[in-house]
Design a protein around this motif. Structure first.
Motif, PDB file in Angstrom:
ATOM      1  N   THR A 190       0.817  -1.208   0.000  1.00 41.71           N
ATOM      2  CA  THR A 190       0.000   0.000   0.000  1.00 41.71           C
ATOM      3  C   THR A 190       0.856   1.265   0.000  1.00 41.71           C
TER       4      THR A 190
ATOM      5  N   ARG B 281      -5.547   4.304   3.977  1.00 38.34           N
ATOM      6  CA  ARG B 281      -6.958   4.216   3.589  1.00 38.34           C
ATOM      7  C   ARG B 281      -7.502   2.838   3.945  1.00 38.34           C
ATOM      8  N   TYR B 282      -8.428   2.828   4.890  1.00 39.50           N
ATOM      9  CA  TYR B 282      -9.061   1.591   5.332  1.00 39.50           C
ATOM     10  C   TYR B 282     -10.561   1.834   5.513  1.00 39.50           C
TER      11      TYR B 282
END
Length: 296
Positions: free
Chosen positions: A49, A224-225
């Motif tokens: 990521t 970003r989750y």
């Protein structure tokens, strides 16, 4: 106001007996534990990521075709791939073989010709001036002996070559996460925080004597989750330091750590209630090594 202290010795310390000097950290033992930490979980799940950081660092370091580039503490190869995509001749190194295997698989998937070699960032198995550029994204900052690692980076780069480093800052999200975890599982005594690599003044202490210039720029990476709970679970399952921290705590400690991490994420979230976007500051730095005629 209290009275000035007198010359009466403390009952705990006999007069005229110097305090014993603090023992230096056992770097070898610490490194063994760190190696086990990074081999736990599966850092590559999170590492991929962060690819954009490797691309940005490759641009900042001005990677060019046919240059000899070493990625130090490469993990699963973000800076490695970024340099190879710019047609450099890349050697990817790490002291965790499983992470090198992840990088090797990524390189094969893209058809990139990259050399992979197991290596300790504090004792690189390469001759002096073997490379034009050394890179590291969130890698060398975790070495226990910062000065030795910086010296090794300088040693393997030619005069006039570049060192590009991306490091989390002390005040950024990851720096705050380190502090939160450290309240429950303290780091080994005597070590300088890895996040110090994310300060320009500290980089000047490490590299300044042999640096012709140091250019540093704060940047932001966005984690970003789906939610705070989602990010905590991913880090708890795959990110070695968090994986190990939870494993070292009893159920009550685990619950308390999870609550503190949740609070940190909720404070940091800029996406509202339906998602999670967390800005994480890091320092992108490029150090130019002095040429030999300037050194002597």
């Amino acid at each position: 106001m209290s009275e000035p202290s007198t010359s009466t010795p403390s009952p705990r310390q006999p007069p005229d007996v110097p305090m014993p000097a603090a023992s230096p950290p056992d770097y070898a033992a610490i490194k063994q534990r760190q190696q086990a930490t990074w081999a736990s979980g599966d850092f590559a799940i999170i590492g991929v990521t962060l690819q954009i950081v490797g691309e940005s660092l490759a641009e900042a370091a001005d990677i060019r075709a046919n240059e000899r580039v070493i990625d130090i503490a490469a993990g699963n190869g973000n800076a490695t791939l970024a340099a190879a995509r710019r047609f450099a001749r890349v050697t990817s190194t790490d002291y965790v073989p499983a992470l090198l295997e992840k990088g090797r698989a990524r390189a094969a998937a893209e058809g990139l010709d990259i050399a992979f070699r197991e290596a300790d960032a504090e004792a690189l198995p390469f001759h002096d001036a073997s490379f034009d550029v050394a890179l590291s994204t969130f890698g060398v900052m975790f070495t226990p002996d910062h000065a030795r690692c910086a010296a090794e980076m300088m040693r393997v780069v030619r005069g006039g070559g570049r060192i590009g480093v991306a490091s989390w800052t002390p005040s950024g999200f990851i720096g705050q996460m380190f502090k939160t975890v450290g309240r429950y599982v303290p780091p080994p005594a005597g070590l300088v925080s890895p996040a110090m690599w994310g300060t320009e003044d500290y980089l000047r202490q490490l590299f300044g004597a042999q640096a012709a210039s140091i250019r540093a720029q704060p940047r932001i990476f966005h984690f970003r989750y789906a939610s705070p709970a989602h990010m905590i679970q991913v880090f708890r399952d795959y990110y070695g330091p968090v994986f190990k921290a939870f494993g070292a705590l009893d159920p009550a400690g685990q619950q308390a750590l999870e609550q503190d991490l949740t609070a940190l994420l909720e404070r940091s979230n800029i996406a509202g209630d339906n998602s999670l976007v967390v800005p994480a500051e890091y320092l992108e730095a490029v150090i130019i090594k002095r040429t030999p005629d300037v050194l002597h």
